[in-house]
Scaffold this motif. Structure first.
Motif, PDB file in Angstrom:
ATOM      1  N   GLY A  84     -25.703  32.581 109.680  1.00 51.05           N
ATOM      2  CA  GLY A  84     -26.057  31.351 108.984  1.00 51.05           C
ATOM      3  C   GLY A  84     -25.292  31.099 107.707  1.00 51.05           C
ATOM      4  N   TYR A 122     -31.539  34.260 105.272  1.00 54.14           N
ATOM      5  CA  TYR A 122     -30.569  34.613 106.299  1.00 54.14           C
ATOM      6  C   TYR A 122     -30.659  36.117 106.580  1.00 54.14           C
ATOM      7  CZ  TYR A 122     -28.924  30.181 104.482  1.00 54.14           C
ATOM      8  OH  TYR A 122     -28.873  28.888 104.049  1.00 54.14           O
ATOM      9  N   CYS A 220     -37.509  36.325 109.598  1.00 57.18           N
ATOM     10  CA  CYS A 220     -36.329  36.184 110.450  1.00 57.18           C
ATOM     11  C   CYS A 220     -36.539  36.983 111.735  1.00 57.18           C
ATOM     12  CB  CYS A 220     -35.070  36.696 109.747  1.00 57.18           C
ATOM     13  SG  CYS A 220     -34.535  35.732 108.321  1.00 57.18           S
ATOM     14  N   GLU A 243     -33.620  28.010 107.434  1.00 58.19           N
ATOM     15  CA  GLU A 243     -32.184  28.228 107.624  1.00 58.19           C
ATOM     16  C   GLU A 243     -31.326  27.413 106.652  1.00 58.19           C
ATOM     17  OE1 GLU A 243     -31.486  27.665 111.827  1.00 58.19           O
ATOM     18  OE2 GLU A 243     -33.341  28.717 112.274  1.00 58.19           O
ATOM     19  N   CYS A 262     -34.712  31.753 111.014  1.00 55.40           N
ATOM     20  CA  CYS A 262     -35.386  32.210 109.801  1.00 55.40           C
ATOM     21  C   CYS A 262     -36.217  31.082 109.202  1.00 55.40           C
ATOM     22  CB  CYS A 262     -34.374  32.682 108.749  1.00 55.40           C
ATOM     23  SG  CYS A 262     -33.469  34.192 109.164  1.00 55.40           S
ATOM     24  N   HIS A 445     -26.444  29.776 118.447  1.00 52.87           N
ATOM     25  CA  HIS A 445     -26.062  29.836 117.036  1.00 52.87           C
ATOM     26  C   HIS A 445     -24.591  29.463 116.893  1.00 52.87           C
ATOM     27  CE1 HIS A 445     -25.577  31.268 112.917  1.00 52.87           C
ATOM     28  NE2 HIS A 445     -24.488  31.900 113.325  1.00 52.87           N
ATOM     29  N   SER A 450     -23.784  24.409 109.391  1.00 53.92           N
ATOM     30  CA  SER A 450     -25.129  23.941 109.685  1.00 53.92           C
ATOM     31  C   SER A 450     -24.987  22.639 110.457  1.00 53.92           C
ATOM     32  CB  SER A 450     -25.931  23.705 108.406  1.00 53.92           C
ATOM     33  OG  SER A 450     -26.332  24.927 107.828  1.00 53.92           O
ATOM     34  N   HIS A 478     -28.841  26.312 111.572  1.00 56.01           N
ATOM     35  CA  HIS A 478     -27.709  26.957 112.251  1.00 56.01           C
ATOM     36  C   HIS A 478     -28.040  27.517 113.617  1.00 56.01           C
ATOM     37  CE1 HIS A 478     -29.488  30.830 111.201  1.00 56.01           C
ATOM     38  NE2 HIS A 478     -29.477  30.494 109.929  1.00 56.01           N
TER      39      HIS A 478
END
Length: 557
Positions: A84, A122, A220, A243, A262, A445, A450, A478
Motif C-alpha cells: 500500500g 499498512y 490488517c 488503506e 487494513c 492489490h 491508490s 489499494h
C-alpha cells in the motif's frame, strides 16, 4: 535602521534554511533469521526480524524518509514488499521480483523510500518464494504531521493488530506442494499478532485500555488465503480510516477484512473494567470456521474475570459482506496530507481513456496447478523487468502486452505460462474491471497506487454497469475484493512512473501465476518523473556485468 535590516536578513536566511531542510530520516537495521516457535501449539520454523514475530512496527509520519538495512540470514533469497505504500517515482524499492534482484543469503541490502501523503495503516511482508507463510510480516503506520488535522480527537493509544490464517507446516513444505501441482488446502488456524489465546485464564493481554478512554486499533489481514471477520466482545467498532483514506465514520458490530486490507478503528473503553474481553478473527466463506482470539484487559483490573466463552456471532454469507462494502464512503470533508479536503479531486468527472478487463482462472499446465489472468499465468524472468527496461534490453527479457484488454472468449480452456507485462500510457485515466468467474473470493492489490473503488457487484460486467458506479465518494484504497461470480471496478490515473505489480493477495494464487506487471514509462526519462537506479542496486540476470546506463536528467526532454 541597520539593526532592523540585519534582523530582517537573518530572518530571511533562517526561513530559507528551514524551507530547504530535508525531511526527517528514520533508520532501521533488520536481522532476518529463522527461529522455532509454536503459534498454534506445534513447534515450527518461523521467520524472525530482530528476534521478533511478528516483525517490528514501523511508526512514521508523512514525508519521513525510511532507511532499512536488511541482513538476510535465511537459506533463501529475500525481498520485502511494502503493501500500500505509494513510492512516488521509485518502483526500485517495491521489493518484488519484477523490480528487484533478491537479497542473497548472507548478504544485506538497504531500502530507501519516502512515505508521502498516505496517512494511514499498512504492513510489509517477504515477497519471495513462500516465506510469507513463515512470518516476516509487520505493521507500518503513517501518522499525520501536526499541520494536518485528522477528523477525530487524538486517541489515548494506538495499537497494530495483525490478523491472518496460519499453517503449521513449514514454508519449505508448502512451497513443495505448489511446485508439484498441489493446492495448499485448508489452514490450521488463525493468529492475532502471532498468537491465539487459549481462553483458560492463562493468556496475557495483547492490549490494555483505561476506562473511559478511546483507542485506535489498526487491523490488517496479513494472511494467506482467508477473509476474516473481526470483532470485539461488547465493544462497537467505529471505522475512521481505510488503506490511507479517512472514511465516513460508521459504526459496526464486526468488519470483514479481506486478505491485504487494513482498517483503522476507534474503540471506546466503556464496558465493565473488572473482566477481560476477546477480540476475535474468524474465517469467512469456509465450510469449517477457524477462530483466532486475543485478550483485551482494562488497566485498572486487579483480578479480572476471564473473557466470556460466548463469542459474538459472525455474519453468514457473502451478500452481507457486499452490503458492508457498499456502506464504505470517503470522508470528503476531511483533510488530506495537504490542507485541502479529500474530495477536492473529482475523479468521477475525468474522461476514461482506457478500459482493461481482467479475469482470473484456474487450470492445469502439464498436470500442475496454475492460476492465470486473461489466460496467462505469470512467471518471473531471471532479470527483473524494471532493470531490463532501464538498461534498454527489455526485448531480450520479455514481451509487452501478451494479454489483451479483454479476456479471451474461452478463458477456462487453456492457460499459457509466460511473463505478463502490459504497457500503460503515463498519466492516462484508466478503468480496470476485475471479473471473477470462479466460486471463490478474490483479493486484488496494485503496488505504487491508490485507486477509487467505484463498484463491486454480482454477475458479469457490461458498459451499462457504469450507471451504478459511485463517482462521488468511493474510497481511495489499494486492495479490493471480488466476490464469487462477481466483478469489481476501480478507476485511477497512472501518474506514477515505474514497473508496478498487480497481483492476487492470496499467496497460493500469486505464487502460481495470478499476477502481472504494469509498465508506466515516462517518455522524457526525466528525474521529474522517475528516480534513477539507486547506487546500491543489486544487479542480476543479463544486466549483471553490463556498463551502468546513462542516468536520467532533470532537464531531459
Amino acid at each position: 535602521m541597520a539593526g532592523g535590516m540585519i534582523f530582517g536578513l537573518c530572518l530571511w536566511v533562517f526561513c530559507t534554511i528551514l524551507a530547504k531542510a530535508e525531511d526527517p530520516y528514520l533508520y532501521f537495521t533488520w536481522n532476518v533469521s529463522y527461529g522455532t516457535l509454536s503459534p498454534l501449539g506445534v513447534p515450527q520454523q518461523v521467520i524472525l526480524i530482530n528476534d521478533q514475530f511478528p516483525g517490528p512496527n514501523i511508526n512514521s509520519t508523512s514525508n519521513n524518509n525510511i532507511v532499512i538495512n536488511v541482513f538476510n540470514n535465511l537459506d533463501q533469497p529475500l525481498l520485502f514488499t511494502w503493501v500500500g505504500i505509494q513510492q512516488r517515482k521509485n518502483s526500485w524499492q517495491d521489493g518484488v521480483l519484477g523490480t528487484n534482484c533478491p537479497i542473497l543469503p548472507g548478504t544485506n541490502y538497504t531500502y530507501r523510500f519516502q512515505v508521502k501523503d498516505q496517512i494511514g495503516s499498512y504492513y510489509y511482508y517477504p515477497s519471495t518464494a513462500m516465506q510469507r507463510a513463515a512470518g516476516g510480516f509487520g505493521g507500518l503506520r503513517i501518522n499525520s504531521r501536526l499541520l494536518i488535522p485528522v477528523p477525530y480527537p487524538d486517541p489515548e493509544d494506538d495499537y497494530t493488530v495483525l490478523i491472518g490464517d496460519w499453517y503449521t507446516k513449514s514454508h519449505h513444505i508448502l512451497r513443495k506442494y505448489l511446485d508439484v501441482g498441489r493446492s495448499l488446502g485448508r489452514p490450521d488456524g488463525v493468529l492475532i499478532n502471532g498468537k491465539n489465546a487459549k481462553g483458560d485464564g492463562s493468556d496475557e493481554p495483547l492490549f490494555t485500555m483505561k476506562p473511559g478512554k478511546v483507542y485506535k486499533y489498526r487491523i490488517c489481514n496479513v494472511g494467506m488465503k482467508n477473509s476474516l471477520n473481526f470483532r470485539i466482545q461488547g465493544h462497537p467498532l467505529k471505522l475512521v480510516e481505510m488503506e490511507g483514506s479517512h472514511t465516513v465514520q460508521n459504526t459496526y458490530d464486526s468488519l470483514d477484512v479481506h486478505v491485504g486490507q487494513c482498517f483503522s478503528l476507534l474503540i471506546t473503553a466503556n464496558q465493565d473494567p473488572n473482566k477481560d474481553y476477546f477480540m476475535v478473527a474468524s474465517t469467512r466463506f469456509t465450510k469449517s470456521v477457524l477462530v483466532g482470539k486475543g485478550v483485551i484487559r482494562y488497566a485498572t483490573a486487579k483480578n479480572p474475570a476471564p473473557p466470556s466463552p460466548e463469542l459474538p456471532e459472525a455474519p453468514v454469507g457473502w451478500a452481507w459482506s457486499l452490503n458492508q462494502f457498499r456502506s464504505f464512503r470517503w470522508n470528503l470533508t476531511a483533510s488530506a496530507a495537504r490542507p485541502n479536503p479529500q474530495g477536492s479531486y473529482h475523479y468521477g468527472k475525468i474522461n476514461i481513456t482506457r478500459t482493461i478487463k481482467l479475469a482470473n482462472s484456474a487450470g492445469r499446465v502439464q498436470g500442475k496447478l496454475r492460476y492465470a489472468i486473461n489466460g496467462v499465468s505469470h512467471v518471473d524472468p531471471y532479470t527483473p523487468l524494471k532493470l531490463a527496461e532501464y538498461y534498454m534490453v527489455a526485448d531480450k527479457v520479455f514481451s509487452y502486452d501478451v494479454i489483451k484488454d479483454e479476456p479471451p472468449a474461452e478463458l477456462e480452456k487453456s492457460i499459457t505460462v509466460q511473463t505478463n507485462v502490459i504497457n500503460q500510457t503515463f498519466r492516462n485515466f484508466v478503468e480496470i474491471i476485475f471479473e471473477n468467474r470462479e466460486k471463490s473470493l478474490q483479493s486484488w492489490h496494485l503496488d505504487g497506487y491508490s485507486f477509487f473503488a467505484v463498484a463491486v457487484e454480482p454477475g458479469r460486467w457490461t458498459p451499462e454497469k457504469r450507471k451504478g458506479y459511485n463517482l462521488l465518494d468511493g474510497v481511495s484504497r489499494h486492495t479490493i475484493q471480488v466476490f464469487p461470480k462477481s466483478w469489481a471496478a476501480i478507476m485511477l490515473t497512472f501518474d506514477n512512473a515505474g514497473m508496478w505489480n498487480l497481483r492476487s493477495e492470496l499467496t497460493e494464487r500469486r505464487y502460481l501465476g495470478q499476477q502481472m506487471y504494469i509498465s508506466v514509462l515516462s517518455p522524457a526519462r526525466s528525474l521529474r518523473d522517475e528516480y534513477n537506479l539507486p547506487d546500491n542496486a543489486l544487479l542480476c540476470g543479463i544486466v549483471k556485468d553490463m556498463p551502468w546506463p546513462p542516468p536520467y536528467s532533470i532537464n531531459a526532454a
